[in-house]
Write a protein that holds these residues in place. Sequence first.
Motif, mmCIF file in Angstrom:
data_model
loop_
_atom_site.group_PDB
_atom_site.id
_atom_site.type_symbol
_atom_site.label_atom_id
_atom_site.label_comp_id
_atom_site.label_asym_id
_atom_site.label_seq_id
_atom_site.Cartn_x
_atom_site.Cartn_y
_atom_site.Cartn_z
ATOM 1 N N ARG A 258 0.799 -1.229 0.000
ATOM 2 C CA ARG A 258 0.000 0.000 0.000
ATOM 3 C C ARG A 258 0.839 1.291 0.000
ATOM 4 O O ARG A 258 0.571 2.203 -0.783
ATOM 5 N N ASP A 259 1.869 1.381 0.881
ATOM 6 C CA ASP A 259 2.638 2.635 1.055
ATOM 7 C C ASP A 259 3.162 3.214 -0.265
ATOM 8 O O ASP A 259 3.287 4.416 -0.413
ATOM 9 N N LYS B 293 -3.306 -4.629 -4.712
ATOM 10 C CA LYS B 293 -2.786 -3.878 -3.556
ATOM 11 C C LYS B 293 -2.751 -4.779 -2.322
ATOM 12 O O LYS B 293 -3.726 -5.491 -2.047
ATOM 13 N N ASP C 81 -2.046 -4.820 1.937
ATOM 14 C CA ASP C 81 -1.960 -3.924 3.100
ATOM 15 C C ASP C 81 -0.628 -4.050 3.814
ATOM 16 O O ASP C 81 -0.209 -3.145 4.517
ATOM 17 N N SER C 82 0.016 -5.192 3.667
ATOM 18 C CA SER C 82 1.268 -5.414 4.389
ATOM 19 C C SER C 82 2.115 -6.402 3.599
ATOM 20 O O SER C 82 1.629 -7.046 2.670
ATOM 21 N N GLU D 196 0.597 -9.826 3.930
ATOM 22 C CA GLU D 196 -0.546 -10.050 3.032
ATOM 23 C C GLU D 196 -0.051 -10.255 1.599
ATOM 24 O O GLU D 196 -0.611 -11.046 0.840
#
Length: 487
Positions: A298-299, A399, A401-402, A405
């Motif tokens: 995500r970042d 995408k 989240d981490s 993931e």
Amino acid sequence: MGREVQVTIENYINGEWCKPVSEKYIVNKNPANLAEEVGNVPDSNEQDLDAAVAAASGARKAWRSMAGAERGNFLYKVASIMEQNVDIIGTMMTREMGKTLGEAKGEVLRGIAILKYYAGEGMRPVGDVIPATDPTALMYTTRVPLGVVGVISPWNFPVAIPIWKIAPALIYGNTVVWKPARETAVTASLVMKCFHEAGLPAGVLNMVIGEGKLIGQKLTEHRQVQGITFTGSNAVGKVVGQTAAARGAKYQLEMGGKNPIIIAADADLELAVEATISGGLRSTGQKCTATSRVIVVRDIYESFRELLIERVKQLKVGNGLDGDTWLGPCANQKQYETVQHYIEKGIAEGAELVIGGEPQQEASLQQGYFVAPVVFDQVTSRMTIAQEEVFGPVLALIKADSFEEAISLANDTQYGLSASIYTKNIAQALAFINETEAGLVRVNAETAGVELQAPFGGLKNSSSHSREQGQAAIEFYTAIKTVFIKP
Ligand SMILES: NC(=O)C1=CN([C@@H]2O[C@H](COP(=O)(O)OP(=O)(O)OC[C@H]3O[C@@H](n4cnc5c(N)ncnc54)[C@H](O)[C@@H]3O)[C@@H](O)[C@H]2O)C=CC1
Ligand SMILES: O=C(O)CCC(=O)C(=O)O
């Protein structure tokens, strides 16, 4: 190029070029320009196949009795003849299946390197000495060839894949019946010509061209064929495996992939974009190792996405023979239609088509199976384009989240051929290596790019769990014989 057929090629059986018994031929066309007929290729039947298997059976004894070094000398000769024909074979490959000339010539050079590697295998040790319980006895293992090996190869690497099957089969003492993909049979005949000119004994390598569901199927069923090696689709691979297993023949299957690249938060984005493009879109995405799922943390998702789209916009689609072409057409009509199907499916299931897929405006591209490279955004793991092999220039952005993931998304597929990650963090790289369900795992490198001296094969539904290439090839093409000698 005009409409006239350029060449008519024949089967190769028992050291001779032979017309198919049916005397029927199919026309192969240039996928970059359908008005250009590349060649007439045989539409063979079971009689042609039987003749080829009989020739291979007849040649077995003499070939396996030769010293490995002598068999190796033949492969060195084939390599040297091929070296003199890189341009001819590469150009034909581009005309027949569309990949750029640079990639096509690169593939011929790779074929030559594979031939040399396996030529050397003829001089390397086989087997082990194992201590016997009787101290006066000698116990050791040696290896024996399977017999006749059937090689069923696809159109996407019409030189490298058959050579990485045929060369180890021959060096370990097998004889071969090769059924190349009909779609690239003219290129196959140029490869066959190199073996012919090297003076291989009659019957050692035979080639029969025809429809897969007839010639491939009959080859798999043939009682005088002891091993079958296949690369192609999962659907056909499963049938090949079941048919071979049912009659007790050995088989090896290399099939599809749905290969992920993970872009971690600390990745060098420029390099990661280059690897995504090269891994996903070279050869128009028609590699079993092609990147098709781009899993971005995500970042950095937005920055990566923008860079990727900018770079994809610059890729020049065109005829692979033109020097400035980066991406050729899909290799054939079936493949073109498959790609269109998945583009429509992606849109229908709610993915956002950010770039590509549109019909070509340039007149010179209207006559071929060209597709502008596609990037889909907002892809979720349950969508069809995240699960099924497209085998075309289509990238699906997902995408995560981490990092954790991202790994679980990477593994969320029936396939397990190759996977890569871009990160500078050693702990993340090691976690990825340990947890990723793929037979080929690459860190800071694209998903494609198989090295001929290393084992190649997949986990899960990507392969029959065997390995090709490198010294691992010996496991398929030979059987171990354990010898005990008491004085
Ligand atoms: N793993 C890989 O490198 C490849 C994967 N594929 C996948 O397969 C899809 C379809 O491509 P196709 O050319 O139709 O692949 P395919 O699996 O039909 O063809 C591969 C080879 O198998 C032969 N064959 C076909 N039916 C057969 C049968 N019943 N028994 C024995 N041999 C048979 C073909 O003639 C060809 O030589 C592609 O969209 C792609 O997803 C295709 C080519 C290579
Ligand atoms: O990535 C490569 O160079 C090999 C790909 C391959 O084996 C295939 O597409 O069948």
